[in-house]
Design a protein around this motif. Sequence first.
Motif, PDB file in Angstrom:
ATOM      1  N   GLY A 197      38.072  45.586  41.044  1.00 15.63           N
ATOM      2  CA  GLY A 197      37.104  44.499  40.889  1.00 15.63           C
ATOM      3  C   GLY A 197      36.771  43.868  42.225  1.00 15.63           C
ATOM      4  O   GLY A 197      37.533  43.969  43.186  1.00 15.63           O
ATOM      5  N   LEU A 198      35.637  43.195  42.292  1.00 14.76           N
ATOM      6  CA  LEU A 198      35.236  42.507  43.517  1.00 14.76           C
ATOM      7  C   LEU A 198      36.048  41.219  43.668  1.00 14.76           C
ATOM      8  O   LEU A 198      36.616  40.721  42.690  1.00 14.76           O
ATOM      9  CB  LEU A 198      33.737  42.220  43.478  1.00 14.76           C
ATOM     10  CG  LEU A 198      32.851  43.483  43.471  1.00 14.76           C
ATOM     11  CD1 LEU A 198      31.390  43.117  43.325  1.00 14.76           C
ATOM     12  CD2 LEU A 198      33.070  44.306  44.738  1.00 14.76           C
ATOM     13  N   PRO A 199      36.097  40.647  44.869  1.00 18.98           N
ATOM     14  CA  PRO A 199      36.981  39.493  45.112  1.00 18.98           C
ATOM     15  C   PRO A 199      36.828  38.331  44.149  1.00 18.98           C
ATOM     16  O   PRO A 199      37.801  37.619  43.894  1.00 18.98           O
ATOM     17  CB  PRO A 199      36.610  39.087  46.544  1.00 18.98           C
ATOM     18  CG  PRO A 199      36.195  40.369  47.192  1.00 18.98           C
ATOM     19  CD  PRO A 199      35.484  41.141  46.122  1.00 18.98           C
ATOM     20  N   GLY A 200      35.662  38.101  43.601  1.00 15.83           N
ATOM     21  CA  GLY A 200      35.490  36.975  42.682  1.00 15.83           C
ATOM     22  C   GLY A 200      35.910  37.271  41.259  1.00 15.83           C
ATOM     23  O   GLY A 200      36.011  36.341  40.433  1.00 15.83           O
ATOM     24  N   ASP A 201      36.145  38.532  40.924  1.00 12.97           N
ATOM     25  CA  ASP A 201      36.502  38.907  39.555  1.00 12.97           C
ATOM     26  C   ASP A 201      37.901  38.409  39.205  1.00 12.97           C
ATOM     27  O   ASP A 201      38.793  38.330  40.060  1.00 12.97           O
ATOM     28  CB  ASP A 201      36.449  40.427  39.384  1.00 12.97           C
ATOM     29  CG  ASP A 201      35.042  40.969  39.589  1.00 12.97           C
ATOM     30  OD1 ASP A 201      34.097  40.155  39.603  1.00 12.97           O
ATOM     31  OD2 ASP A 201      34.911  42.193  39.763  1.00 12.97           O
ATOM     32  N   GLU A 202      38.114  38.122  37.930  1.00 13.60           N
ATOM     33  CA  GLU A 202      39.400  37.573  37.492  1.00 13.60           C
ATOM     34  C   GLU A 202      40.548  38.555  37.728  1.00 13.60           C
ATOM     35  O   GLU A 202      41.631  38.175  38.180  1.00 13.60           O
ATOM     36  CB  GLU A 202      39.319  37.210  36.011  1.00 13.60           C
ATOM     37  CG  GLU A 202      40.600  36.569  35.477  1.00 13.60           C
ATOM     38  CD  GLU A 202      40.487  36.151  34.019  1.00 13.60           C
ATOM     39  OE1 GLU A 202      41.528  35.876  33.413  1.00 13.60           O
ATOM     40  OE2 GLU A 202      39.347  36.106  33.501  1.00 13.60           O
TER      41      GLU A 202
END
Length: 712
Positions: free
Chosen positions: A301-306
Amino acid sequence: MEYPYAFNQFRLALHTAATSPDPDERTRGARRAMRWARALAAIARGKVRVGSRSPVKGLPVWVTPEVLRGGFATGRALAEVPLSEEETRRLERLGLPATREALLVSWLTDEGMAELGAMLDERAYIVEIPEDGAVLLAAALLRAGHEHAALTALSEISPLAGRLRLTPTPAPPASHAPETCFRRSAAQVSDSLRRMRPSTAVEAQREALGLWLPLTDQVVSFWSTRHSTAWSAEDVAEARRLLAAYEDACLQGTLCRKYRHPKENLPILVSALRAGVTGELDEAWRRRVAHVLGCVQAKRGLPGDEAAQALRREQRRVAGRASHSDVARVAARRLDDLPPREGIDDVENATRPISPQEATEGAAAGTPLPAAVRRRIEMGRAGSLPQLVEQGAVPSAEVLAELVPQVTAARLAAGYEDPALGAAVAATYAAFRRRRTLLLLDYASQFRFEELPWIQAADAARRSSPSRDAAEVGRQVAATALEAFPGTILPNALISELRTLWDAGGIRTTLTEELAADIFMGGFSTRFVASAQEAARLLRGTLYERYYGLDYDAVLTLPVTHAGPDSAFTTMCSAGGSGLSGTAVTGAIIERQQILTTHNLAAMVIAGVEPASGWAELAVRASERTATLLGRARAHGESRSYARLRSMKNAAYAWRQAVFFLSIADGASQDLRPRTTFPARVEESMSRLVADLDRSRSTPVRPFLGWGTWDV
């Protein structure tokens, strides 16, 4: 080269010193190389006689030589050391010249004798090598009224007073009971902990978690929000900041090469940043960036994903753990207040988590001690020998052999009317057991403890009757060894201890050491013949004799006075090497001797050893050890590797012990079926062994031999 083994050891040490990636290992290799160079030079000059009981020219047999692997002497005596700072200060205080002769004389004055008396009463001394106990024992004898014995010892050692250290080192009083055992002293454990170095793999992981992954997230976040083709001034400034951060990380992080490789995700994104700053960010670069971002999103997941945030929280927690070396230094400080030359009584307290008072920048309060640190502290655990065995602090027969000298020393001490004299003898014995054995030729015997001049002198103060206690302790030690390691032959160091205990207890045995195949002289001494005849009288007509195809009647007719390669006993053992070649011939001859003598098992039975579990139980456990070793051999496939051959040899030795125990118990062959479940092929092998053993009751079979050929 007359001694290729010694030269090969020199070559290997040089190779280690030149090529090892570990600087400490390079240093140790250089020291080994220097010692081997000294040994080879001494041999070439005739200063060292290889194979002699007194190998160093000009030094009597009682002097402890420096001995290297394989039993080669270097030409230097271990007591041949410069004056220590403490010894120099003593001489300055007394206004004496800085020589070893003056030091010895200083201890023989009225003042020196009073100091030695206080040291003897409080056991406040260190005896590192046997020579350290010479003057100490002389003082104890003089104090006990044995002037002639003391002066005789002093007259024999005095010619070397200017060359050797013959005096003890003062130390804090001993607090442990004499029979207390431990593998490492508190000082040795502390030193071991302080020498722990950070694991390269662990530190690389910490570098990745603490440095590279946060930077990777920043770069990924930048690209995941830059969808337009034109960059603003703020975009360029942020890109420059990230590029500078990457350059700093390359300087700081030297362990993780992955983040420098041009085909890895972070270097690709960084290269794209440079292209953006210089105005060279074309469509090809954007496609590469998009591909990297897609891979990152699919993986975590990208850095902002939970999910990505949860992963990073866990990684930060792992990165925040204290390194083993940081925790080890805290644990080492705990041991500084303990008596340095004694074991650790309270291991549980020494292995507790780090307290707030102990916390450091690298090891926070509440941090538990890692297993690697706890294992080192456990090596200092102190207690009686049965306690240490029960607590699992004795993992092998070799470790047991390390501890038994402390038990033997305590029993020797009990043989003297004067407790202080007995304690000094015990300390000297413990030091003597650290003396390395020499390579001897012509069936010469190793130098014995009782041949030390100051120990011969101490015999005048010894109780006249043999100590039954020592004999019983020897039985207990032997029973402990068999109970704990029923499928392992007893190591030579343990055999030496048993002989000492039983000699002190008035029991004469024919215990024999294991001979090394690579230095076998081609024959056996008369002790082996006597041992085989003892076994013959015990085992004639038993399952053991039938399974191994022995003729114990013929053994009993062998002459006991003749030894060497041409003796009848050596000829009988040589039948074991038929059909083999190379080292295997020698190994098979030695194994045949071990079969005929039972390699000390019969001697222990005759000495009255009785295992608490019973012989039948030991037989089953030795059989299970056989199965375990066969499984290890099978894990190496069909190769002729050293590891596979060693496992097969040890499996055959374990099986021999199982057959012996079963024969003493007069049990059924089926009793040797392991109770534990093993892989099918191992179970099949064990079934064949048991079937062969059962058939041997009525017909000859081919026994399982360690140096023969046997299909696993």
